[in-house]
Design a protein around this motif. Structure first.
Motif, PDB file in Angstrom:
ATOM      1  N   SER A   3       0.830  -1.194   0.000  1.00 46.56           N
ATOM      2  CA  SER A   3       0.000   0.000   0.000  1.00 46.56           C
ATOM      3  C   SER A   3       0.863   1.241   0.000  1.00 46.56           C
ATOM      4  O   SER A   3       2.047   1.211   0.276  1.00 46.56           O
ATOM      5  CB  SER A   3      -0.925   0.006   1.216  1.00 46.56           C
ATOM      6  N   VAL A   4       0.206   2.337  -0.378  1.00 44.72           N
ATOM      7  CA  VAL A   4       0.855   3.641  -0.338  1.00 44.72           C
ATOM      8  C   VAL A   4       0.250   4.398   0.810  1.00 44.72           C
ATOM      9  O   VAL A   4      -0.950   4.452   0.965  1.00 44.72           O
ATOM     10  CB  VAL A   4       0.616   4.384  -1.663  1.00 44.72           C
ATOM     11  N   PHE A  89      -2.887  13.442  -3.328  1.00 44.25           N
ATOM     12  CA  PHE A  89      -2.669  11.995  -3.284  1.00 44.25           C
ATOM     13  C   PHE A  89      -1.411  11.639  -4.055  1.00 44.25           C
ATOM     14  O   PHE A  89      -1.159  12.196  -5.120  1.00 44.25           O
ATOM     15  CB  PHE A  89      -3.795  11.237  -3.999  1.00 44.25           C
ATOM     16  N   LYS A  93       2.401   2.865  -9.507  1.00 44.35           N
ATOM     17  CA  LYS A  93       2.017   1.831 -10.466  1.00 44.35           C
ATOM     18  C   LYS A  93       3.001   0.674 -10.343  1.00 44.35           C
ATOM     19  O   LYS A  93       4.207   0.867 -10.387  1.00 44.35           O
ATOM     20  CB  LYS A  93       2.041   2.367 -11.891  1.00 44.35           C
ATOM     21  N   TYR A 100      -3.036   1.290 -10.654  1.00 39.11           N
ATOM     22  CA  TYR A 100      -2.483   2.302  -9.766  1.00 39.11           C
ATOM     23  C   TYR A 100      -3.008   2.097  -8.350  1.00 39.11           C
ATOM     24  O   TYR A 100      -4.174   1.824  -8.151  1.00 39.11           O
ATOM     25  CB  TYR A 100      -2.879   3.707 -10.239  1.00 39.11           C
ATOM     26  N   PHE A 102      -3.418   4.136  -4.860  1.00 44.65           N
ATOM     27  CA  PHE A 102      -3.425   5.501  -4.349  1.00 44.65           C
ATOM     28  C   PHE A 102      -3.176   5.520  -2.850  1.00 44.65           C
ATOM     29  O   PHE A 102      -3.582   4.608  -2.121  1.00 44.65           O
ATOM     30  CB  PHE A 102      -4.788   6.151  -4.615  1.00 44.65           C
ATOM     31  N   GLY A 103      -2.558   6.588  -2.391  1.00 46.11           N
ATOM     32  CA  GLY A 103      -2.433   6.830  -0.973  1.00 46.11           C
ATOM     33  C   GLY A 103      -3.713   7.432  -0.410  1.00 46.11           C
ATOM     34  O   GLY A 103      -4.656   7.719  -1.142  1.00 46.11           O
ATOM     35  N   THR A 104      -3.735   7.626   0.898  1.00 48.37           N
ATOM     36  CA  THR A 104      -4.953   8.089   1.554  1.00 48.37           C
ATOM     37  C   THR A 104      -5.156   9.593   1.418  1.00 48.37           C
ATOM     38  O   THR A 104      -6.259  10.076   1.627  1.00 48.37           O
ATOM     39  CB  THR A 104      -4.940   7.727   3.039  1.00 48.37           C
TER      40      THR A 104
ATOM     41  N   TYR B  35     -12.362   4.136 -11.379  1.00 53.04           N
ATOM     42  CA  TYR B  35     -11.913   4.131 -10.001  1.00 53.04           C
ATOM     43  C   TYR B  35     -13.116   4.429  -9.125  1.00 53.04           C
ATOM     44  O   TYR B  35     -14.116   4.991  -9.575  1.00 53.04           O
ATOM     45  CB  TYR B  35     -10.872   5.230  -9.751  1.00 53.04           C
ATOM     46  N   GLN B  41     -12.251   7.986   2.102  1.00 57.40           N
ATOM     47  CA  GLN B  41     -11.207   6.987   1.915  1.00 57.40           C
ATOM     48  C   GLN B  41     -10.430   7.271   0.636  1.00 57.40           C
ATOM     49  O   GLN B  41     -10.686   8.230  -0.073  1.00 57.40           O
ATOM     50  CB  GLN B  41     -11.834   5.582   1.899  1.00 57.40           C
ATOM     51  N   LYS B  42      -9.469   6.433   0.366  1.00 61.10           N
ATOM     52  CA  LYS B  42      -8.610   6.701  -0.786  1.00 61.10           C
ATOM     53  C   LYS B  42      -9.239   6.216  -2.084  1.00 61.10           C
ATOM     54  O   LYS B  42     -10.173   5.416  -2.091  1.00 61.10           O
ATOM     55  CB  LYS B  42      -7.252   6.036  -0.586  1.00 61.10           C
ATOM     56  N   VAL B  43      -8.735   6.743  -3.159  1.00 61.69           N
ATOM     57  CA  VAL B  43      -9.171   6.329  -4.481  1.00 61.69           C
ATOM     58  C   VAL B  43      -8.696   4.893  -4.723  1.00 61.69           C
ATOM     59  O   VAL B  43      -7.549   4.547  -4.451  1.00 61.69           O
ATOM     60  CB  VAL B  43      -8.579   7.270  -5.544  1.00 61.69           C
ATOM     61  N   GLU B  44      -9.606   4.071  -5.247  1.00 64.15           N
ATOM     62  CA  GLU B  44      -9.288   2.661  -5.486  1.00 64.15           C
ATOM     63  C   GLU B  44      -9.464   2.324  -6.959  1.00 64.15           C
ATOM     64  O   GLU B  44     -10.488   2.644  -7.559  1.00 64.15           O
ATOM     65  CB  GLU B  44     -10.208   1.757  -4.666  1.00 64.15           C
ATOM     66  N   PHE B  45      -8.479   1.659  -7.513  1.00 67.28           N
ATOM     67  CA  PHE B  45      -8.540   1.218  -8.899  1.00 67.28           C
ATOM     68  C   PHE B  45      -9.573   0.106  -9.049  1.00 67.28           C
ATOM     69  O   PHE B  45      -9.623  -0.821  -8.234  1.00 67.28           O
ATOM     70  CB  PHE B  45      -7.158   0.716  -9.311  1.00 67.28           C
TER      71      PHE B  45
END
Lengths: 112, 114
Positions: A3-4, A89, A93, A100, A102-104, B35, B41-45
């Motif tokens: 995770s990021v 953010f 990749k 991709y 993504f971080g929080t 996405y 919360q964070k963006v999720e692919f």
């Protein structure tokens, strides 16, 4: 899983000062990184990217630094302006994928 | 400046219903993505799509999800039987080239499942 993550959920800076937003990533196989800006009610907006074979890249008022040794990514914004207020953010990749992670996010607040 | 557009901006549906979220990518882009972002919360692919095929999908993108490019302009995400936990912002994105080209995001569709 991999995770990021972002160290600071909120960063407040004075207008005109420089901002530094940090990101830690855990996948050493990641080969491409992006910083996004997200304003309220909008989709993520590309700011700057960097490939894993580089350690620094500069754009207009922004610089991204990549330290693969410690798996750390930072975004530097010079002369921060009120319009820079947003959530930032980082995303990574994984090599060989189209995916991709993504971080929080870090919320940047620019104080007048 | 060309941009990715999404419709509707907000969709409210009952649990178990099917929804279709629509996107119009930038016209010369070849790669398309969905996405989601659950509130706070964070963006999720979810999925990437090229040449009328799914290139990659995440573990979130199960059999309830499907994507389609029915014509030369639209790119859709279908959720067959919505669940409460599908409530989120759904973002479409497109890029000219492979995954390390800049992705342009749409404004999102807020899906609320009741």
């Amino acid at each position: 899983g991999e995770s990021v993550g972002l160290h600071l959920p909120t960063l407040s800076v004075q207008e005109g000062d420089n901002s530094i937003i940090n990101c830690a990533y855990s996948n050493s196989a990641s080969d491409y990184f992006i910083w996004y800006k997200q304003e309220s009610g909008k989709g993520p907006q590309f700011i700057i990217d960097i490939r894993s074979n580089m350690d620094k890249r500069q754009g207009q008022r922004v610089t991204v630094l990549l330290n693969k040794t410690v798996k750390h990514l930072s975004l530097q914004i010079a002369a921060t302006q009120p319009g820079d207020s947003a959530v930032y953010f980082c995303a990574e990749k994984f090599s060989g994928t189209y995916k991709y992670i993504f971080g929080t996010g870090t919320r940047l607040k620019v104080l007048a | 400046e060309p941009e990715v557009t999404q419709t509707p901006s907000h969709q409210v549906t009952q649990m178990g219903q099917e929804v279709i979220l629509r996107c119009v990518p930038i016209s010369n882009h070849l790669y398309f993505y969905w996405y989601r972002q659950i509130l706070g919360q964070k963006v999720e692919f979810l999925v990437s799509f090229y040449n009328n095929e799914i290139s990659e999908k995440s573990e979130i993108f199960d059999d309830q999800f499907s994507v389609e490019r029915p014509d030369g302009s639209n790119f859709t995400l279908k959720i067959r039987s919505t669940k409460l936990e599908d409530s989120a912002m759904y973002f479409c994105a497109s890029s000219v080239g492979l995954a390390d080209n800049e992705q342009f995001f749409g404004p999102g569709t807020r899906l609320t499942v009741l």
